[in-house]
Design a protein around this motif. Structure first.
Motif, PDB file in Angstrom:
ATOM      1  N   PHE A 107       0.834  -1.203   0.000  1.00 49.94           N
ATOM      2  CA  PHE A 107       0.000   0.000   0.000  1.00 49.94           C
ATOM      3  C   PHE A 107       0.868   1.252   0.000  1.00 49.94           C
ATOM      4  N   LEU A 108       1.974   1.240   0.749  1.00 48.68           N
ATOM      5  CA  LEU A 108       2.869   2.387   0.780  1.00 48.68           C
ATOM      6  C   LEU A 108       3.456   2.642  -0.603  1.00 48.68           C
ATOM      7  N   ALA A 109       3.887   1.579  -1.263  1.00 48.99           N
ATOM      8  CA  ALA A 109       4.433   1.732  -2.611  1.00 48.99           C
ATOM      9  C   ALA A 109       3.391   2.311  -3.560  1.00 48.99           C
ATOM     10  N   ALA A 110       2.157   1.814  -3.453  1.00 47.95           N
ATOM     11  CA  ALA A 110       1.091   2.303  -4.326  1.00 47.95           C
ATOM     12  C   ALA A 110       0.783   3.770  -4.072  1.00 47.95           C
ATOM     13  N   ARG A 111       0.784   4.172  -2.802  1.00 42.21           N
ATOM     14  CA  ARG A 111       0.517   5.583  -2.482  1.00 42.21           C
ATOM     15  C   ARG A 111       1.605   6.492  -3.037  1.00 42.21           C
ATOM     16  N   VAL A 112       2.845   6.047  -2.943  1.00 43.79           N
ATOM     17  CA  VAL A 112       3.962   6.846  -3.447  1.00 43.79           C
ATOM     18  C   VAL A 112       3.832   7.052  -4.954  1.00 43.79           C
ATOM     19  N   TRP A 140      12.490   9.981 -10.950  1.00 41.84           N
ATOM     20  CA  TRP A 140      12.393   8.522 -10.978  1.00 41.84           C
ATOM     21  C   TRP A 140      12.292   7.893  -9.591  1.00 41.84           C
ATOM     22  N   LEU A 141      12.621   8.639  -8.536  1.00 37.53           N
ATOM     23  CA  LEU A 141      12.710   8.062  -7.200  1.00 37.53           C
ATOM     24  C   LEU A 141      11.403   7.443  -6.690  1.00 37.53           C
ATOM     25  N   PRO A 142      10.234   8.070  -6.868  1.00 31.81           N
ATOM     26  CA  PRO A 142       9.019   7.434  -6.354  1.00 31.81           C
ATOM     27  C   PRO A 142       8.782   6.046  -6.949  1.00 31.81           C
ATOM     28  N   PHE A 143       9.125   5.877  -8.202  1.00 30.33           N
ATOM     29  CA  PHE A 143       8.872   4.605  -8.875  1.00 30.33           C
ATOM     30  C   PHE A 143       9.938   3.565  -8.530  1.00 30.33           C
ATOM     31  N   GLY A 144      11.168   4.005  -8.312  1.00 29.79           N
ATOM     32  CA  GLY A 144      12.188   3.082  -7.832  1.00 29.79           C
ATOM     33  C   GLY A 144      11.852   2.568  -6.442  1.00 29.79           C
ATOM     34  N   ALA A 145      11.388   3.485  -5.569  1.00 32.01           N
ATOM     35  CA  ALA A 145      10.984   3.062  -4.220  1.00 32.01           C
ATOM     36  C   ALA A 145       9.778   2.133  -4.279  1.00 32.01           C
ATOM     37  N   GLY A 146       8.849   2.405  -5.189  1.00 30.96           N
ATOM     38  CA  GLY A 146       7.683   1.545  -5.330  1.00 30.96           C
ATOM     39  C   GLY A 146       8.045   0.129  -5.741  1.00 30.96           C
ATOM     40  N   ALA A 147       8.993  -0.003  -6.650  1.00 34.94           N
ATOM     41  CA  ALA A 147       9.420  -1.339  -7.092  1.00 34.94           C
ATOM     42  C   ALA A 147      10.006  -2.140  -5.930  1.00 34.94           C
ATOM     43  N   VAL A 148      10.804  -1.499  -5.092  1.00 30.80           N
ATOM     44  CA  VAL A 148      11.384  -2.182  -3.934  1.00 30.80           C
ATOM     45  C   VAL A 148      10.286  -2.615  -2.963  1.00 30.80           C
ATOM     46  N   GLY A 149       9.307  -1.747  -2.727  1.00 27.02           N
ATOM     47  CA  GLY A 149       8.210  -2.078  -1.818  1.00 27.02           C
ATOM     48  C   GLY A 149       7.417  -3.277  -2.287  1.00 27.02           C
ATOM     49  N   TYR A 150       7.138  -3.364  -3.570  1.00 29.98           N
ATOM     50  CA  TYR A 150       6.381  -4.498  -4.097  1.00 29.98           C
ATOM     51  C   TYR A 150       7.171  -5.799  -3.973  1.00 29.98           C
ATOM     52  N   LEU A 151       8.452  -5.757  -4.190  1.00 29.44           N
ATOM     53  CA  LEU A 151       9.265  -6.969  -4.063  1.00 29.44           C
ATOM     54  C   LEU A 151       9.299  -7.467  -2.621  1.00 29.44           C
ATOM     55  N   LEU A 152       9.432  -6.558  -1.660  1.00 32.45           N
ATOM     56  CA  LEU A 152       9.440  -6.962  -0.253  1.00 32.45           C
ATOM     57  C   LEU A 152       8.072  -7.495   0.173  1.00 32.45           C
ATOM     58  N   SER A 153       7.012  -6.924  -0.363  1.00 31.48           N
ATOM     59  CA  SER A 153       5.666  -7.425  -0.073  1.00 31.48           C
ATOM     60  C   SER A 153       5.511  -8.856  -0.556  1.00 31.48           C
TER      61      SER A 153
END
Length: 428
Positions: free
Chosen positions: A37-42, A182-195
């Protein structure tokens, strides 16, 4: 396996083994979904910001926002049927991997200086489509991981999770985008992988055992079955119509706040203050939602919520101070979170497990499928009239909705949705 497995038919479930905070599987699901959810919000807040701040076009901003909302209209029903026929954990894993790939492609394109509105719109649509599958599967999984007595607390924690993700993710997305596109989307990719990793550690099944199902023709019948079941729930179907209108109005409001900050010549970081304060209100409402749910009827929440929203949004048209706007936005978030907890408990309790995905999908289609219309119409209104008149119009519309809710006959029949009725028993 479910929490009630092994109990005699019709017998009350055994007492829970311990408090919800010691439920390892629920905590893993909750933690992983929090990252998701955090990744999606970002990323969600980053899409329109990048378009608006780099093209200056409210219409281009609404195109990308609409693309992110279209899956709520187009994908919900088939997603709900698939969630009810496949392994929910495996589906969620595919969703997280797919979302990581999609937002990763946006991060790479922005880092290379090759951003296009078409790419952002396509990525927003794909990411949101996978999110529909993930959230339906996750919502259905909760009742299989927690004891029935813990369901209101679990759903209140889920609502708080979503609000906390908004509190951190929306201002975080603004600040990350200001630092580097690009940072919001890079952070989002990491969040989805950890999820996705957290899903692999959960031991319990995410659904009851069910027979194998047929092909596309059977899928269409299953979608219709979920829609018919929901139609028989008089209070629930009317309440969902109410929520659909409020969601349209709030899509307009969120775009109006972005444009109002820009029209005032304030930096994009100011928006982080406004949405951050709004997130605090939502988080507090989620934490209080379980207790308020036990004290107030659903109809009371509907009517009082619309009245409060009308007053708070009307007050937004009287001030341009970011802190004041944020405080008022926090009030709207508090009311919305309380209602979301109560609505989720009602829907999950009255819906059998075999229909969870389809009923939640149909409910989501009714309640949120028109969000794309709200985003598109909001863009048109903002382009034609500006932010302030649009906010005033939203306040008036919310006041009219409060009157309509008070007069609606089906909203007086909240106990008509009988979880023990024949429509439910047929699917047990």
């Amino acid at each position: 396996m479910t929490v009630a497995e092994g109990a005699a038919p019709g017998a009350p479930p055994a007492p829970p083994d311990g408090p919800l905070r010691r439920n390892r599987d629920f905590l893993l699901l909750w933690s992983g979904a929090s990252l998701s959810f955090l990744a999606a919000r970002v990323t969600t807040v980053a899409y329109p910001l990048i378009v608006l701040w780099h093209t200056g076009s409210p219409l281009a901003m609404s195109v990308v926002s609409t693309a992110a909302l279209l899956p709520l209209l187009l994908v919900q029903l088939p997603a709900g049927a698939l969630v009810d026929r496949v392994d929910r954990r495996r589906l969620m894993l595919w969703c997280e991997g797919g979302r990581a790939a999609v937002v990763g492609s946006v991060a790479l394109a922005l880092a290379a200086g090759r951003m296009t509105v078409a790419h952002l719109a396509a990525a927003a649509f794909a990411e949101a489509s996978l999110a529909v599958f993930y959230r339906l599967a996750e919502r259905g999984a909760v009742r299989n991981l927690v004891h029935p007595a813990h369901l209101p607390a679990a759903l209140a924690q889920n609502e708080a999770r979503g609000r906390a993700a908004g509190l951190l993710g929306q201002p975080g997305g603004v600040l990350l985008q200001a630092a580097a596109r690009w940072l919001p989307f890079g952070a989002g990719a990491v969040g989805y992988l950890l999820s996705g990793l957290s899903l692999l550690l959960i031991r319990k099944d995410f659904q009851e055992r069910r027979p194998a199902k047929g092909g596309a023709a059977r899928l269409r019948r299953e979608v219709a079955e979920g829609m018919r079941w929901l139609w028989r729930q008089r209070f629930l179907r009317s309440a969902l119509g109410y929520v659909a209108v409020t969601n349209v109005l709030f899509q307009m409001l969120s775009l109006a706040l972005i444009l109002r900050i820009k029209e005032a010549g304030l930096p994009s970081a100011t928006l982080a203050v406004v949405v951050g304060l709004g997130g605090v209100g939502g988080l507090l409402g989620a934490l209080a939602g379980g207790r308020i749910h036990h004290r107030l009827r659903q109809r009371t929440l509907l009517i009082a919520g619309a009245v409060a929203w009308a007053a708070l949004i009307g007050a937004m048209s009287l001030t341009g101070v970011p802190v004041h706007l944020g405080a008022l936005y926090a009030g709207t978030g508090f009311v919305g979170a309380v209602f979301n907890v109560a609505a989720a408990v009602h829907q999950i309790r009255v819906t059998p497990d075999a229909l969870q995905g389809r009923v939640a999908a149909t409910a989501g289609l009714i309640a949120s499928g028109t969000n794309a219309l709200g985003s598109f119409c909001g863009g048109l209104l903002l382009a034609a009239f500006g932010a302030l008149p649009t906010v005033r119009g939203i306040a008036v519309a919310m006041a009219v909705l409060a009157v309509a809710a008070a007069l609606a006959p089906d909203l007086k029949e909240e106990h008509a949705d009988d979880p023990a009725g024949p429509a439910t028993k047929a699917h047990r």
